[in-house]
Scaffold this active site. Structure first.
Site, PDB file in Angstrom:
ATOM      1  CB  SER A   1      -0.881   0.013   1.251  1.00 47.02           C
ATOM      2  OG  SER A   1      -1.508   1.270   1.398  1.00 47.02           O
TER       3      SER A   1
ATOM      4  CE1 TYR B   1      -4.477  -2.421   5.040  1.00 47.80           C
ATOM      5  CE2 TYR B   1      -3.880  -0.106   4.782  1.00 47.80           C
ATOM      6  CZ  TYR B   1      -4.255  -1.315   4.235  1.00 47.80           C
ATOM      7  OH  TYR B   1      -4.398  -1.432   2.866  1.00 47.80           O
TER       8      TYR B   1
HETATM    9  N1  LIG Z   1      -8.454   0.169  -2.056  1.00 45.71           N
HETATM   10  C1  LIG Z   1      -7.345   0.820  -1.786  1.00 45.71           C
HETATM   11  O1  LIG Z   1      -7.279   2.065  -1.871  1.00 45.71           O
HETATM   12  C2  LIG Z   1      -6.106   0.089  -1.367  1.00 45.71           C
HETATM   13  C3  LIG Z   1      -4.914   0.824  -1.265  1.00 45.71           C
HETATM   14  C4  LIG Z   1      -3.748   0.176  -0.919  1.00 45.71           C
HETATM   15  C5  LIG Z   1      -3.761  -1.182  -0.667  1.00 45.71           C
HETATM   16  N2  LIG Z   1      -4.933  -1.873  -0.753  1.00 45.71           N
HETATM   17  C6  LIG Z   1      -4.866  -3.311  -0.483  1.00 45.71           C
HETATM   18  O2  LIG Z   1      -5.339  -3.993  -1.627  1.00 45.71           O
HETATM   19  C7  LIG Z   1      -5.867  -5.266  -1.243  1.00 45.71           C
HETATM   20  C8  LIG Z   1      -7.245  -5.406  -1.813  1.00 45.71           C
HETATM   21  O3  LIG Z   1      -8.041  -4.350  -1.315  1.00 45.71           O
HETATM   22  P1  LIG Z   1      -9.392  -3.880  -1.997  1.00 45.71           P
HETATM   23  O4  LIG Z   1      -9.360  -2.409  -2.078  1.00 45.71           O
HETATM   24  O5  LIG Z   1      -9.662  -4.676  -3.225  1.00 45.71           O
HETATM   25  O6  LIG Z   1     -10.387  -4.262  -0.803  1.00 45.71           O
HETATM   26  P2  LIG Z   1     -11.750  -5.034  -0.711  1.00 45.71           P
HETATM   27  O7  LIG Z   1     -12.618  -4.727  -1.888  1.00 45.71           O
HETATM   28  O8  LIG Z   1     -12.223  -4.731   0.652  1.00 45.71           O
HETATM   29  O9  LIG Z   1     -11.316  -6.597  -0.823  1.00 45.71           O
HETATM   30  C9  LIG Z   1     -10.562  -7.189   0.194  1.00 45.71           C
HETATM   31  C10 LIG Z   1     -10.473  -8.684  -0.033  1.00 45.71           C
HETATM   32  O10 LIG Z   1      -9.790  -9.260   1.110  1.00 45.71           O
HETATM   33  C11 LIG Z   1     -10.631 -10.250   1.685  1.00 45.71           C
HETATM   34  N3  LIG Z   1     -10.572 -10.352   3.140  1.00 45.71           N
HETATM   35  C12 LIG Z   1     -10.853  -9.397   4.057  1.00 45.71           C
HETATM   36  N4  LIG Z   1     -10.825  -9.906   5.296  1.00 45.71           N
HETATM   37  C13 LIG Z   1     -10.523 -11.224   5.167  1.00 45.71           C
HETATM   38  C14 LIG Z   1     -10.364 -12.306   6.081  1.00 45.71           C
HETATM   39  N5  LIG Z   1     -10.505 -12.157   7.410  1.00 45.71           N
HETATM   40  N6  LIG Z   1     -10.041 -13.520   5.588  1.00 45.71           N
HETATM   41  C15 LIG Z   1      -9.888 -13.711   4.264  1.00 45.71           C
HETATM   42  N7  LIG Z   1     -10.038 -12.738   3.349  1.00 45.71           N
HETATM   43  C16 LIG Z   1     -10.370 -11.513   3.792  1.00 45.71           C
HETATM   44  C17 LIG Z   1     -12.045  -9.790   1.330  1.00 45.71           C
HETATM   45  O11 LIG Z   1     -12.951 -10.855   1.517  1.00 45.71           O
HETATM   46  P3  LIG Z   1     -14.371 -10.634   2.307  1.00 45.71           P
HETATM   47  O12 LIG Z   1     -15.363 -10.425   1.226  1.00 45.71           O
HETATM   48  O13 LIG Z   1     -14.574 -11.890   3.103  1.00 45.71           O
HETATM   49  O14 LIG Z   1     -14.211  -9.419   3.198  1.00 45.71           O
HETATM   50  C18 LIG Z   1     -11.847  -9.334  -0.096  1.00 45.71           C
HETATM   51  O15 LIG Z   1     -11.857 -10.422  -0.973  1.00 45.71           O
HETATM   52  C19 LIG Z   1      -5.817  -5.299   0.285  1.00 45.71           C
HETATM   53  O16 LIG Z   1      -4.648  -5.996   0.688  1.00 45.71           O
HETATM   54  C20 LIG Z   1      -5.704  -3.826   0.666  1.00 45.71           C
HETATM   55  O17 LIG Z   1      -5.088  -3.661   1.906  1.00 45.71           O
HETATM   56  C21 LIG Z   1      -6.103  -1.278  -1.096  1.00 45.71           C
END
Ligand SMILES: NC(=O)c1ccc[n+]([C@@H]2O[C@H](COP(=O)([O-])OP(=O)(O)OC[C@H]3O[C@@H](n4cnc5c(N)ncnc54)[C@H](OP(=O)(O)O)[C@@H]3O)[C@@H](O)[C@H]2O)c1
Length: 256
Positions: A147, A161
């Site tokens: 991130s 985080y």
């Molecule tokens: N969006 C941003 O701006 C951003 C920026 C930097 C980094 N990231 C990183 O990018 C990655 C994806 O994020 P995203 O934005 O696509 O978020 P998202 O739409 O919230 O998706 C997160 C994914 O992680 C899974 N997850 C969450 N809690 C879990 C658990 N306890 N066990 C297993 N799986 C779990 C979720 O499954 P569930 O449906 O079960 O919750 C979902 O499939 C993450 O690592 C996040 O930290 C995101």
């Protein structure tokens, strides 16, 4: 869009692939011919996108659920991977989230453990458990999601985080050296502010608009902006001489 046969015949594991960035990464690997074990998250939602079921019917997508915070959660997914694949060519450790905004003085032990288990420990566990299959893969690669907050410190309430993402970035660099003799490359994609459910949950529209104004390209990112970076780093043909790197995908939000 990369060549439709770029990952033909390859076995790919994507965690956190049920929505957001991971879902788009899984879609693009499938579009490029891979067989993909899609870890959908904690459950397999009934309203999942149709392309997953179509690929599953063709025997190219395998859907699994596992809670990475629960005891044995990562091992449950690893069991599915071992039952589906004799080897793994690409591992994408992407599952993760902020869990909540926890001011430092109020942070409970339980909140701390949950954020670290999901965003940090599960990546170590998943990598360790997939290494025997990766060692049997063809020009294997690991791509970890970190991130922009790992470099910039994140915003209030996200300290643990953000620190877990910095851990994963450094862990990946160390692994890149350690696994290079095995021919396994390890890199990270570092998304900036990407419009997924993540920010629906943790950021107000006002905060997102204020962030947008700081981004040189003038807009927030999308999952579609991020996914090609994963395929690039996973492909020996495209990035075979790149390992131990963090690719920032943020519209210029961080330039240094
Ligand atoms: N969006 C941003 O701006 C951003 C920026 C930097 C980094 N990231 C990183 O990018 C990655 C994806 O994020 P995203 O934005 O696509 O978020 P998202 O739409 O919230 O998706 C997160 C994914 O992680 C899974 N997850 C969450 N809690 C879990 C658990 N306890 N066990 C297993 N799986 C779990 C979720 O499954 P569930 O449906 O079960 O919750 C979902 O499939 C993450 O690592 C996040 O930290 C995101």
């Amino acid at each position: 869009m990369y060549h439709p046969a770029l990952f033909k015949g390859m076995n790919v594991v994507v965690t956190g692939g049920g929505r957001g960035i991971g879902l788009e990464v899984a879609r693009q690997f499938l579009d490029c011919g891979a067989r993909v074990l899609v870890h959908m998250g904690r459950t397999i939602a009934a309203d999942r996108p149709e392309f997953l079921d179509l690929a599953a019917a063709e025997g190219r997508a395998f859907l699994a659920a596992a809670d990475f915070v629960a005891d044995g959660g990562v091992e449950r997914l690893a069991d599915v991977a071992r039952s589906r694949f004799d080897s793994v060519d690409v591992l994408v450790n992407n599952a993760g989230t902020m869990v909540g905004r926890f001011p430092a003085a109020d942070l409970t032990d339980e909140q701390y453990r949950t954020v670290v288990q999901l965003n940090q420990t599960s990546v170590v566990e998943m990598t360790r458990t997939m290494l025997p299959l990766l060692r049997k893969g063809t020009r294997p690669a690991i791509v970890n999601t970190v991130s922009i907050s790992a470099r910039m410190g994140g915003s209030p309430g996200s300290s643990i985080y953000s620190a877990t993402k910095a851990f994963v970035a450094t862990y990946s660099k160390a692994l890149a050296r350690e696994l290079a003799p095995d021919g396994i490359r390890v890199n990270c994609v570092s998304p900036g502010t990407i419009t997924t459910d993540f920010h629906e949950r943790y950021s107000t529209p006002e905060k997102l608009e204020a962030t947008r104004k700081t981004i040189p390209l003038g807009r927030l990112g999308t999952a579609e902006d991020c996914a090609p970076a994963y395929l690039f780093l996973a492909s020996h043909a495209l990035s075979g001489y790149i390992t131990g790197q963090v690719l920032e995908v943020n519209g210029g939000q961080l330039i240094c």
